[in-house]
Design an enzyme around this catalytic site. Sequence first.
Site, PDB file in Angstrom:
ATOM      1  N   PRO A   9       0.828  -1.212   0.000  1.00 38.96           N
ATOM      2  CA  PRO A   9       0.000   0.000   0.000  1.00 38.96           C
ATOM      3  C   PRO A   9       0.863   1.262   0.000  1.00 38.96           C
ATOM      4  O   PRO A   9       1.979   1.250   0.517  1.00 38.96           O
ATOM      5  CB  PRO A   9      -0.776  -0.085   1.318  1.00 38.96           C
ATOM      6  CG  PRO A   9      -0.399  -1.352   1.977  1.00 38.96           C
ATOM      7  CD  PRO A   9       0.728  -1.982   1.243  1.00 38.96           C
ATOM      8  N   ASP A  10       0.351   2.342  -0.616  1.00 40.63           N
ATOM      9  CA  ASP A  10       1.058   3.617  -0.511  1.00 40.63           C
ATOM     10  C   ASP A  10       0.638   4.277   0.794  1.00 40.63           C
ATOM     11  O   ASP A  10      -0.006   3.657   1.639  1.00 40.63           O
ATOM     12  CB  ASP A  10       0.790   4.508  -1.741  1.00 40.63           C
ATOM     13  CG  ASP A  10      -0.657   4.944  -1.867  1.00 40.63           C
ATOM     14  OD1 ASP A  10      -1.458   4.612  -0.972  1.00 40.63           O
ATOM     15  OD2 ASP A  10      -0.983   5.626  -2.843  1.00 40.63           O
ATOM     16  N   PHE A  11       1.031   5.528   0.991  1.00 38.46           N
ATOM     17  CA  PHE A  11       0.668   6.213   2.226  1.00 38.46           C
ATOM     18  C   PHE A  11      -0.673   6.910   2.116  1.00 38.46           C
ATOM     19  O   PHE A  11      -1.492   6.848   3.004  1.00 38.46           O
ATOM     20  CB  PHE A  11       1.723   7.272   2.562  1.00 38.46           C
ATOM     21  CG  PHE A  11       2.937   6.714   3.237  1.00 38.46           C
ATOM     22  CD1 PHE A  11       2.979   5.404   3.662  1.00 38.46           C
ATOM     23  CD2 PHE A  11       4.037   7.521   3.463  1.00 38.46           C
ATOM     24  CE1 PHE A  11       4.096   4.895   4.289  1.00 38.46           C
ATOM     25  CE2 PHE A  11       5.157   7.025   4.096  1.00 38.46           C
ATOM     26  CZ  PHE A  11       5.187   5.708   4.507  1.00 38.46           C
ATOM     27  N   ASN A  24      11.036   5.202  -2.580  1.00 39.77           N
ATOM     28  CA  ASN A  24      10.609   3.910  -2.043  1.00 39.77           C
ATOM     29  C   ASN A  24      11.729   3.208  -1.291  1.00 39.77           C
ATOM     30  O   ASN A  24      12.907   3.375  -1.589  1.00 39.77           O
ATOM     31  CB  ASN A  24      10.078   3.020  -3.164  1.00 39.77           C
ATOM     32  CG  ASN A  24       8.802   3.581  -3.736  1.00 39.77           C
ATOM     33  OD1 ASN A  24       8.195   4.463  -3.139  1.00 39.77           O
ATOM     34  ND2 ASN A  24       8.389   3.089  -4.895  1.00 39.77           N
ATOM     35  N   HIS A  60      15.072   8.255   0.360  1.00 42.93           N
ATOM     36  CA  HIS A  60      14.633   8.049   1.739  1.00 42.93           C
ATOM     37  C   HIS A  60      15.270   6.804   2.344  1.00 42.93           C
ATOM     38  O   HIS A  60      14.716   6.183   3.248  1.00 42.93           O
ATOM     39  CB  HIS A  60      13.102   7.995   1.808  1.00 42.93           C
ATOM     40  CG  HIS A  60      12.468   9.308   1.444  1.00 42.93           C
ATOM     41  ND1 HIS A  60      11.137   9.448   1.142  1.00 42.93           N
ATOM     42  CD2 HIS A  60      12.998  10.553   1.351  1.00 42.93           C
ATOM     43  CE1 HIS A  60      10.890  10.726   0.867  1.00 42.93           C
ATOM     44  NE2 HIS A  60      11.997  11.409   0.978  1.00 42.93           N
TER      45      HIS A  60
END
Length: 392
Positions: A52-54, A126, A145
């Site tokens: 899932p994304d945020f 990602n 990140h």
Amino acid sequence: MGNEESRVEVDTPPQTLKARTVEALAQYIRDERAKRIVVMTGAGISTSAGIPDFRSPETGLYANLARLNLPYAEAVFDISYFRSNPEPFYTLAEELYPGKYRPTITHSFITLLHRKGLLLKLFTQNIDCLEREAGVPGDLIIEAHGSFATQRCIDCKSPFPADLMRIAMHSNTVPHCLDTSCAGLVKPDIVFFGEQLPSSFFENRDLPATADLAIVMGTSLSVHPFASLPQICAEKTPRLLINSDKVGDMGSRPDDVLLLEDCDSGVRKLAEACGWLDELEALWAETARPDDPPQAEQPQTKKSRDEILQEEVDKLTKDVESTLNLGKSQHEWLENHVDRKIARRQEEEDEKTVEQRENLKPPDDEGEKRMAPAKEEPGLEHVYPHLKKPSP
Ligand code: CNA
């Protein structure tokens, strides 16, 4: 989710492309005018892999973590909160830990650009390492990140062995520094809000200025400083956005092309227009693993992307709930305790920052940190002024 090629809202005709369409962009590529392509990606390129994304409403992790009584959803990636309560992060980390998911065709599209000698750099937010798994060479990837590749103690910064980390991840335990006199918490080298980005990001952040095409995919462009990368491209450089919705300043320039749809279908469209579709499908087929369901069987599951994501999110949410396993009163106590602790620490830091600013020299790029985007729900804006929405 839209499935449309959207027009940009500028009156000026394109300066580099013949038109603001995928076909015109493909022509530009076929004419060999795009030889230095930068790709900028986010969680949306991995959602069809099952991660899932945020921020997607309903299926995004934040929407679901919010109901877990974390003081605010982003706390799961907040270094101050992690110090007091690392379990929610570790539960998520176990889910995202590399090795579980197959790269998507969008990841393979980036590999294809590399195989064709066209990829200048991939900037990704990602942490799932799927780009590497799809075959993009590590030296072409800037993991802005961070990633799960290495880990260290958050206090003494000693590296922590990868094999012990793997064991900790799989046994759902929180690892601590091996130096018993320190015994600090260990964290993968993923950049949390409030932490500095890796130096490789700053060393390469001007590269988009030298690109002849930028492709931005699957990101809300809301986390800084990554979010400003597309703006570094030269004004005449075509920029393609493939995303469910329009983000950042994409669409504001004469040579911007917007494909507001699913990343996988967007890259297929572009590949087809370039005459690369068969090659792309073959490359993606190489990423299939023996235990993946055969492709012909996939449609029979009849589950939509949203259903698959929702199942994944429900499972994650359950895991976090059971890991936390706190009674309501314990939870309230913990939240208050953590809030007060964070507030105290932040006040001290704010005092220091004000002192430094007053003395002082402008902030230097090297010191730039990952900034949490402004958030919707009430939370700790009083503690974290950077979370406040800018006034209109
Ligand atoms: P985000 O803020 O969640 O935004 C994702 C964007 O992608 C949104 O605009 C969505 O509408 C869009 N989107 C989602 N699925 C699709 C799809 N299939 N096709 C097209 N568009 C889609 O994520 P960002 O990456 O912008 O935010 C930055 C955070 C998210 C980074 O710090 C990451 O570390 C973090 N993250 C990473 C992962 C991962 O590694 N896979 C997963 C979740 C979050």
